[in-house]
Design a protein around this motif. Structure first.
Motif, mmCIF file in Angstrom:
data_model
loop_
_atom_site.group_PDB
_atom_site.id
_atom_site.type_symbol
_atom_site.label_atom_id
_atom_site.label_comp_id
_atom_site.label_asym_id
_atom_site.label_seq_id
_atom_site.Cartn_x
_atom_site.Cartn_y
_atom_site.Cartn_z
ATOM 1 N N ILE A 82 0.840 -1.207 0.000
ATOM 2 C CA ILE A 82 0.000 0.000 0.000
ATOM 3 C C ILE A 82 0.875 1.257 0.000
ATOM 4 C CG2 ILE A 82 -1.668 1.313 1.391
ATOM 5 C CD1 ILE A 82 -2.643 -1.616 2.288
ATOM 6 N N MET A 83 1.920 1.193 0.812
ATOM 7 C CA MET A 83 2.796 2.369 0.912
ATOM 8 C C MET A 83 3.461 2.712 -0.401
ATOM 9 S SD MET A 83 4.730 2.262 4.436
ATOM 10 C CE MET A 83 4.027 3.334 5.654
ATOM 11 N N GLU A 84 3.757 1.687 -1.176
ATOM 12 C CA GLU A 84 4.473 1.936 -2.429
ATOM 13 C C GLU A 84 3.698 2.812 -3.391
ATOM 14 O OE1 GLU A 84 6.974 -0.358 -4.696
ATOM 15 O OE2 GLU A 84 6.998 -2.052 -3.304
ATOM 16 N N VAL A 85 2.369 2.790 -3.291
ATOM 17 C CA VAL A 85 1.571 3.495 -4.304
ATOM 18 C C VAL A 85 0.689 4.607 -3.727
ATOM 19 C CG1 VAL A 85 1.570 1.558 -5.916
ATOM 20 C CG2 VAL A 85 -0.231 1.693 -4.184
ATOM 21 N N THR A 86 0.881 4.938 -2.469
ATOM 22 C CA THR A 86 0.022 5.960 -1.854
ATOM 23 C C THR A 86 0.852 6.948 -1.033
ATOM 24 O OG1 THR A 86 -0.260 4.644 0.143
ATOM 25 C CG2 THR A 86 -1.907 4.338 -1.576
ATOM 26 N N THR A 87 0.179 8.023 -0.611
ATOM 27 C CA THR A 87 0.852 8.996 0.259
ATOM 28 C C THR A 87 0.028 9.296 1.519
ATOM 29 O OG1 THR A 87 -0.224 10.842 -0.858
ATOM 30 C CG2 THR A 87 1.926 10.200 -1.703
ATOM 31 N N LYS A 88 -1.203 8.824 1.546
ATOM 32 C CA LYS A 88 -2.064 9.175 2.693
ATOM 33 C C LYS A 88 -1.629 8.426 3.949
ATOM 34 C CE LYS A 88 -6.048 10.249 -0.122
ATOM 35 N NZ LYS A 88 -6.373 11.645 -0.004
ATOM 36 N N PRO A 89 -1.932 9.000 5.108
ATOM 37 C CA PRO A 89 -1.487 8.348 6.346
ATOM 38 C C PRO A 89 -2.194 7.010 6.579
ATOM 39 C CG PRO A 89 -2.851 10.261 6.826
ATOM 40 C CD PRO A 89 -2.633 10.267 5.351
ATOM 41 N N ILE A 90 -1.459 6.103 7.194
ATOM 42 C CA ILE A 90 -1.964 4.750 7.430
ATOM 43 C C ILE A 90 -2.238 4.543 8.915
ATOM 44 C CG2 ILE A 90 -1.269 2.305 7.424
ATOM 45 C CD1 ILE A 90 0.166 2.831 4.799
ATOM 46 N N ILE A 91 -3.427 4.009 9.188
ATOM 47 C CA ILE A 91 -3.773 3.583 10.551
ATOM 48 C C ILE A 91 -3.807 2.058 10.504
ATOM 49 C CG2 ILE A 91 -5.447 3.742 12.436
ATOM 50 C CD1 ILE A 91 -6.575 6.279 11.026
ATOM 51 N N PHE A 92 -2.962 1.439 11.290
ATOM 52 C CA PHE A 92 -2.812 -0.026 11.246
ATOM 53 C C PHE A 92 -3.633 -0.659 12.358
ATOM 54 C CE2 PHE A 92 -0.489 -3.925 12.412
ATOM 55 C CZ PHE A 92 -0.388 -4.547 11.170
ATOM 56 N N ASP A 93 -4.423 -1.659 11.989
ATOM 57 C CA ASP A 93 -5.206 -2.404 12.980
ATOM 58 C C ASP A 93 -4.269 -3.440 13.611
ATOM 59 O OD1 ASP A 93 -6.896 -4.063 14.357
ATOM 60 O OD2 ASP A 93 -8.255 -4.468 12.682
ATOM 61 N N GLY A 94 -3.875 -3.165 14.829
ATOM 62 C CA GLY A 94 -2.879 -4.020 15.488
ATOM 63 C C GLY A 94 -3.494 -5.147 16.309
ATOM 64 N N ASP A 95 -4.812 -5.399 16.129
ATOM 65 C CA ASP A 95 -5.492 -6.423 16.935
ATOM 66 C C ASP A 95 -5.218 -6.164 18.422
ATOM 67 O OD1 ASP A 95 -6.827 -7.955 14.926
ATOM 68 O OD2 ASP A 95 -4.919 -8.828 14.350
ATOM 69 N N THR A 96 -4.798 -7.202 19.164
ATOM 70 C CA THR A 96 -4.548 -6.989 20.603
ATOM 71 C C THR A 96 -3.148 -6.421 20.859
ATOM 72 O OG1 THR A 96 -3.561 -9.155 20.930
ATOM 73 C CG2 THR A 96 -5.952 -9.029 21.146
ATOM 74 N N GLY A 97 -2.348 -6.373 19.805
ATOM 75 C CA GLY A 97 -0.952 -5.945 19.995
ATOM 76 C C GLY A 97 -0.067 -7.119 20.422
ATOM 77 N N GLY A 98 -0.690 -8.221 20.757
ATOM 78 C CA GLY A 98 0.077 -9.421 21.152
ATOM 79 C C GLY A 98 0.782 -9.235 22.488
ATOM 80 N N MET A 99 1.816 -10.028 22.695
ATOM 81 C CA MET A 99 2.570 -9.923 23.953
ATOM 82 C C MET A 99 3.315 -8.589 24.002
ATOM 83 S SD MET A 99 4.126 -13.748 23.861
ATOM 84 C CE MET A 99 5.283 -13.507 25.195
ATOM 85 N N ILE A 100 3.446 -8.042 25.191
ATOM 86 C CA ILE A 100 4.120 -6.740 25.315
ATOM 87 C C ILE A 100 5.528 -6.808 24.710
ATOM 88 C CG2 ILE A 100 5.037 -5.045 26.970
ATOM 89 C CD1 ILE A 100 2.643 -5.681 28.782
ATOM 90 N N GLU A 101 6.199 -7.909 24.965
ATOM 91 C CA GLU A 101 7.570 -8.082 24.467
ATOM 92 C C GLU A 101 7.608 -8.073 22.934
ATOM 93 O OE1 GLU A 101 6.034 -9.841 26.704
ATOM 94 O OE2 GLU A 101 7.285 -10.111 28.480
ATOM 95 N N HIS A 102 6.523 -8.489 22.298
ATOM 96 C CA HIS A 102 6.459 -8.463 20.836
ATOM 97 C C HIS A 102 5.931 -7.113 20.344
ATOM 98 C CE1 HIS A 102 6.019 -13.156 20.593
ATOM 99 N NE2 HIS A 102 7.144 -12.754 21.175
#
Ligand code: SPV
Ligand code: MG
Length: 431
Positions: A220-240
């Motif tokens: 997506i980044m390769e062909v766009t310039t608009k800001p991206i909001i990423f759905d990180g789900d739960t974010g996983g383990m804090i260490e990850h």
């Protein structure tokens, strides 16, 4: 002496601009408007140099007698303010989405007998290269990452649409409509876990791993310039999670939204129909704080998503969590609901805004889809995400075509509904 007005929305002066100035001088005194940062940011010509530098750059052009600020992408206000006899512009605004701007300028000028002069647009190799260079810069991480933060105070409400590929990214990037006499576009993109999983034929249970999700981001980044909001789900383990934050930040993503669930994550729209566990406030706050601590810039945003209404834990729980997450460093709060009516979302916004005027609020009106952007903005919402509509519209269209080809033993019957071959082969610009 007659007044001739033109507006520059650029970081670099090239021969096309000089050509316009020279032509303008034949008609009278030349006044150049410099488009404000706000209008440039919203309309995709992300400024690479500061507004002051652009003013200086324009004032140094030979033949320019006055430099003024043009606040809006539209010319109406500036025309009313300086009442030029002529507005001069490259003829590229006689086509495409810019035509709306030209029509409105023409109408404003007509009120007192002003005129438009269209100059043939200079589009040689040199100009093309300068243009491409400016576009490429706008794609660079250091520029695009901060764009969401910059947009927030500039937009009544930031509008994000779901994207899951380069192609859907292009739809988000380029779709422009005229609505109520003004140009409208999406401001940002949402990389939904639901859609990113669904297009891969996988369930939305954090099964698609982060490496694969990042591949989507990169496409997506390769062909766009608009800001991206990423759905990180739960974010996983804090260490990850801290590694995910670092990577997204480095790539130029503007924000991650993480939801306060733990264990096997299921899509929120299942609500309590399936087993889902909400994280403790303490643990989720720890995750937010760890993410904030690891960031290297002030641009990247970590937005905390509250699942209390989805999991029927009540309004007070949602508010208590919002307070705690903001205190832990969250740059925004997403409140989610799967009710058909927006009542509980509006109630949350009302109560939260009584105690917190500033923290951005994000909503995803998939179920409560009758509410308008203006109503959400009025309730204090800052970002609206249309989280899955592109995927949900594409799937039935593709399925129907597949059914009809099977039924007819050929593709003739579906052809009318398809994009012409000549359009699809030229849909994507070559560099
Ligand atoms: C998504 O789009 O993946 C979301 C929003 O998380 S929702 O599907 O409503 O949970
Ligand atoms: Mg999701």
């Amino acid at each position: 002496m007659k007044k001739v007005y033109t507006c520059f929305c650029t970081d670099v002066i090239h021969e096309g601009h000089l050509n316009i100035i020279n032509k303008a001088r034949e008609y009278g005194e030349v006044i150049v408007g410099v488009l404000s940062d706000a209008a440039m940011i919203r309309f995709n010509r992300f400024p690479i140099i500061s507004f002051e530098e652009r003013m200086k750059m324009v004032s140094e052009i030979e033949g320019v007698s006055q430099v003024v600020v043009q606040e809006e992408f539209d010319y109406d206000e500036v025309i009313r303010r300086i009442r030029p006899d002529y507005v001069i512009h490259g003829d590229n605004w006689t086509r495409g989405f810019m035509k709306v701007v030209r029509d409105r300028a023409e109408a404003a000028l007509e009120k007192y007998g002003g005129e438009i002069i269209d100059v043939p647009y200079t589009y040689n190799e040199n100009v093309k290269r300068i243009d491409a260079c400016a576009r490429e810069k706008a794609r660079m991480p250091e520029y695009r990452r901060k764009r969401l933060r910059l947009l927030l105070p500039l937009c009544p409400i930031v509008k994000a649409i779901e994207v899951h590929s380069g192609l859907t990214g292009l739809i988000a990037e380029k779709t422009t409509v005229e609505s109520d006499g003004k140009l409208d576009r999406f401001d940002a993109m949402w990389i939904s876990s639901l859609c990113d999983s669904t297009v891969k034929g996988k369930p939305d249970i954090e099964l698609v791993d982060i490496t694969s999700r990042l591949r989507t981001v990169d496409d997506i980044m390769e062909v766009t310039t608009k800001p991206i909001i990423f759905d990180g789900d739960t974010g996983g383990m804090i260490e990850h999670f801290v590694y995910t934050v670092r990577t997204l930040e480095r790539m130029g993503v503007s924000a991650i939204i993480i939801e306060d669930k733990i264990g096997l994550k299921r899509n929120s729209l299942f609500g309590t129909d399936v087993e889902q566990t909400q994280d403790t406030i303490e643990h989720f706050c720890e995750k937010i704080a760890a993410g904030k601590k690891i960031q290297l810039t002030d641009d990247f945003m970590i937005i905390a998503r509250i699942e209390s209404l989805i999991l029927e834990q009540g309004m007070e729980d949602a508010l208590e969590r919002a307070r705690a997450y903001v205190k832990a460093g969250a740059d925004g709060i997403m409140i989610h609901s799967r009710r058909k009516e927006p009542g509980e979302i509006l109630e949350f916004c009302h109560l939260f805004r009584q105690e917190d005027k500033d923290t951005p609020i994000v909503v995803v009106p998939t179920s409560f889809n009758s509410i308008t952007e203006a109503e959400l903005a009025e309730a204090g919402v800052n970002i609206v995400i249309y989280a899955n509509q592109l995927t949900r519209s594409a799937f039935p269209a593709m399925q129907q075509v597949a059914i009809e080809i099977l039924k007819n033993h050929r593709a003739l019957e579906v052809d009318e509904r398809l994009m012409p071959i000549k359009d699809i082969i030229s849909l994507v610009d070559e560099i």
